[in-house]
Design an enzyme around this catalytic site. Structure first.
Site, PDB file in Angstrom:
ATOM      1  CB  SER A 251      -0.882   0.025   1.248  1.00 47.46           C
ATOM      2  OG  SER A 251      -0.098   0.360   2.381  1.00 47.46           O
ATOM      3  CG  ASP A 252       1.501   5.913  -1.135  1.00 47.36           C
ATOM      4  OD1 ASP A 252       2.449   5.964  -0.322  1.00 47.36           O
ATOM      5  OD2 ASP A 252       1.351   6.758  -2.034  1.00 47.36           O
ATOM      6  CD1 TRP A 253       5.206   5.212   4.850  1.00 51.14           C
ATOM      7  CD2 TRP A 253       4.923   3.995   3.000  1.00 51.14           C
ATOM      8  NE1 TRP A 253       6.263   4.331   4.746  1.00 51.14           N
ATOM      9  CE2 TRP A 253       6.118   3.574   3.634  1.00 51.14           C
ATOM     10  CE3 TRP A 253       4.543   3.328   1.830  1.00 51.14           C
ATOM     11  CZ2 TRP A 253       6.922   2.550   3.135  1.00 51.14           C
ATOM     12  CZ3 TRP A 253       5.354   2.312   1.330  1.00 51.14           C
ATOM     13  CH2 TRP A 253       6.505   1.949   1.979  1.00 51.14           C
ATOM     14  CG  ASN A 254      -0.481   6.254   7.098  1.00 51.56           C
ATOM     15  OD1 ASN A 254      -0.495   5.399   7.974  1.00 51.56           O
ATOM     16  ND2 ASN A 254       0.393   7.239   7.073  1.00 51.56           N
ATOM     17  N   GLY A 255      -2.310   4.013   3.168  1.00 52.90           N
ATOM     18  CA  GLY A 255      -3.310   3.928   2.099  1.00 52.90           C
ATOM     19  C   GLY A 255      -4.137   2.646   2.133  1.00 52.90           C
TER      20      GLY A 255
END
Ligand code: BGC
Length: 750
Positions: A251-255
């Site tokens: 995932s993208d960071w916190n995605g």
């Protein structure tokens, strides 16, 4: 000449690079507990996901790219550790790389990135970043490659191969349709599948199918209602089933937004948290909501990458400073071939015969670009600024007088969180205006006494930044007004814009005798610029995007699709609300109904992105896609094709004669576009389908051959959900840019 040894542009990359380990992996999975498996599916630290120590499976260590290996940070924070050895090479950012129009240089770039990553003990580089530059204001335009899918794809393949043939894994980001930074954490992209398949996905597809990318990062946004990190169509059906991707999706960071959907729909690793694919997943498996076989599959996909990339023991990494001469040389090669000469009325190359007085004006002359704004930067060993480059290269042949000229925008975290009263803001603005006035006066004085002025302006990394889009493409910090004042005292102005994205040039262009776009151009940017200015090398970059006359002409703006509503939902929690950059977005939103919802982005321009829009709608541009001058001239002649009719599996082979008719050695980028004459479905006026960078010395001629597979001319049929041929008459258009077609030839697809 840069050595591209090891570049195997034609070596097919097989899925087997990853699948070969599956039997062994099954054995490993058989020995793992459920807890150990789940432990691999989320972050261990900010840039690490876990292996299984008990079974000798090393952790996976990620490194932010895409234009340099990011510094070492606290395990669970963003603060740097203050090491000496993590000083890396700052490679020219994405749009600069794209301006080289050179897959070979993209390969070399990937090689350099991989070497530094491995030196630092990293397994996977979070790059290349290959989203399409849909809006000129996009905060990450400088990081992305191009507005064109074909150019982006060729470079993405080069970069990815360069990385993976040198021991590291590439992670393509941000998959997919992360084309704006405003509200990237919430925005739902509503896009037709034809535009998605033909414009937005090809760079990802090529890097998976042709370069065998091991990693993909799911973007923050939603696409057609589904978060990218739990998007069945994007991750399972297209990435894995259609393209045969066998690697891992992070995932993208916190995605990440869910447990069951994320795992089921294709996500392997939740970064940098464990909220969804940690205990929640364990519970879901125990409750029978998620089958353990699915967990096994996600673990298998990670282990394939783990097996393909040999871990580097901590004690072997980081022994010396990361940035090394071979990588610095690559950075120079890319930088020197990226610089785009937009206009030249005879002022360049600089005439140094009578030891001229050169006024260098503008804060970008001494501005570094490796870091700034929000988001990944490079703690670089060094960065040669334009002023340093000039002084080093011609300090003894000219008298260089520098004046800063304007007050640059500077992003600061401290400022971002500080609330100011209206009085404080007013006071601050007053002080800034006073400072600007003094700087402008100094600059005018310096300019008046000089033989020639080099105006060094453009954006910087505070103006162009992750997390927020620009509200305008106007040059910041009053540069236009300053340039007018300078022009009044000295008309010999050469303007050099250090920007990663388009600027409005309506004021600058007529006031400048020569105009250069020199990008956020890496550690060697200043050296490369000086070499171009002095004619040591001929400029040879070509625009990877259209420079519109004005922002409102560009498709998403013209159709009212962008901007949408009020900004305020960045994943980093409204970090930018204090910068004032969002106010205008709010104002403009009221103008039309479609975009009032800040969390929905309509892509109703469909495939008409970039030059496809301007050409199809016959709109004037400031400079067209593909444009770039040199210090010589080229003549195109004798376009022929190997046949007049082609079947759907054939390759169209075009040949032409290219001659250097001037007096300098230079590179030309020959571009081939396809225009459909009698199609059965709608198409843009023309599309780039082949290009080639050719070096010729004065008087030299070369036969240039370009190849276009007929299959690459297919369209995505939304009803049939399949690629279809549109067999029709086409015109092949060959030239020096989308706006400078020199040769045409009709052929038939049957
Ligand atoms: C960016 C990614 C980056 C990640 C880790 C995110 O905010 O969108 O490109 O790799 O942070 O720094």
């Amino acid at each position: 000449m840069l050595m591209l040894a090891g570049c195997s542009a034609n070596r097919p990359v097989h899925r087997s690079a990853l699948l070969q380990f599956d039997r062994k992996i099954d054995g490993i999975i058989g020995q793992m507990t459920l807890e150990e498996k789940v432990n691999m599916l989320h972050a261990k630290h900010m840039f690490v996901s876990a292996g299984v120590e008990r079974l000798g499976i090393a952790d996976m260590i990620y490194a932010d790219g895409p234009f340099g290996i990011r510094e070492e940070m606290q395990p669970d924070g963003w603060a740097g550790l203050g090491w000496e050895t993590d000083k890396a090479t700052f490679f020219p950012t994405g749009s600069a790389l794209a301006a080289t129009w050179s897959p070979e240089l993209a390969y070399a770039y990937g090689t350099g990135m991989a070497r530094e990553a491995r030196f630092r003990g990293k397994d996977m580089i979070l790059g290349p970043a290959i989203n399409i530059q849909r809006i000129p204001t996009g905060g990450r335009t400088y990081e992305y490659l191009s507005e064109d899918p074909f150019l982006s794809a060729r470079l993405a393949v080069g970069y990815t191969k360069g990385v993976q043939e040198n021991g590291a894994a590439a992670c393509l980001k941000h998959y997919a349709l992360n084309n704006q930074e405003n509200n990237r954490g919430t925005v739902n992209v509503i896009v037709g599948e034809r535009a998605m398949r033909e414009i937005y996905l090809p760079p990802f597809r090529a890097a998976v199918e042709e370069a065998g990318a091991f990693g993909v990062m799911a973007a923050y946004n939603k696409v057609n209602g589904w978060w990218c990190a739990e998007n069945d169509l994007l991750l399972n059906k297209i990435l894995r089933d259609d393209w045969g991707f066998a690697g891992m999706v992070i995932s993208d960071w916190n995605g990440t937004h869910s447990t069951v959907d994320a795992l089921k729909n294709g996500l392997n690793v939740e970064m940098p948290t464990r909220k969804f694919l940690g205990d929640a997943l364990l519970d879901s498996v125990k409750a029978g909501v998620v089958p353990e076989e699915l967990v096994n599959q996600r673990v298998r996909e990670i282990l394939r990458v783990r097996m393909a990339i040999a871990p580097i023991p901590a004690e072997e990494a980081n022994k010396e400073i990361t940035s090394r001469p071979p990588q610095q040389k690559i950075a120079y090669e890319v930088a020197s071939k990226a610089i785009v000469l937009l206009k030249n009325e005879g002022e360049l190359p600089l005439d140094l015969t009578s030891r001229p007085v050169i006024a260098v004006i503008g804060a970008n002359a001494e501005q570094t670009m490796a870091q700034g704004g929000l988001g990944a930067g490079v703690k670089t060993l060094y960065e040669i600024t334009p002023l340093q480059g000039l002084k080093a290269k011609i300090g003894d042949k000219a008298e260089i007088r520098y004046a800063r000229g304007y007050v640059p925008e500077v992003f600061s975290y401290a400022d971002m969180f500080r609330r100011r009263s209206p009085e404080e803001k007013e006071q601050q603005a007053r002080e800034k205006a006073e400072r600007a006035e003094i700087l402008a006066q100094e600059a005018v004085e310096v300019a008046a006494k000089a033989d020639i002025v080099l105006f060094m302006g453009g954006n910087n990394r505070s103006v162009e930044t992750e997390g927020t889009d620009r509200t305008t493409i106007q040059l910041p910090s009053g540069q236009e007004g300053l340039l007018r004042k300078i022009a009044a005292v000295n008309p010999r102005i050469v303007t050099i814009l250090t920007s990663g994205a388009p600027n409005d040039l309506r004021v600058v262009q007529p006031l400048s005798k020569a105009l250069i776009l020199s990008w956020f151009n890496g550690s060697e940017g200043g050296n490369a610029l000086a070499d171009v200015l002095t004619g040591q090398i001929s400029p040879s970059g070509r625009l990877p995007f259209t420079l519109p006359v004005k922002l409102e002409d560009s498709p998403a703006y013209a159709l009212g699709n962008y901007p949408q509503g009020k900004k305020g939902a960045d994943v980093f929690a409204n970090l930018v609300s204090e910068t004032g950059k969002t106010d205008k977005t709010e104002d403009q939103a009221g103008k039309n109904k479609l975009n009032e919802d800040p969390h929905t982005a309509y892509y109703s321009e469909e495939s008409l992105v970039g030059y496809r829009w301007f050409d199809t709608k016959n709109l004037p541009v400031m400079y067209p896609f593909g444009h770039g001058l040199t210090y010589t001239s080229f003549e195109y002649s004798g376009l022929s094709t190997d046949r007049d009719k082609y079947g759907k599996n054939d390759m169209i082979s075009l040949t032409l004669e290219l001659k250097n008719t001037g007096s300098a050695t230079a590179d030309e980028v020959v571009q081939a576009y396809v225009h459909r004459i009698n199609p059965s479905v709608e198409w843009p006026a023309k599309e780039l389908k082949a290009f080639s960078r050719v070096t010729l010395s004065p008087g030299e001629s070369r036969r240039v051959t370009l190849e276009i597979p007929v299959r690459s001319l297919q369209y995505w049929d939304e009803k049939l959900q399949a690629w279809k041929d549109d067999l029709c008459h086409i015109e092949l258009q060959v030239g020096a840019s989308a706006g400078d077609i020199r040769l045409r030839k009709e052929v038939t697809l049957k």
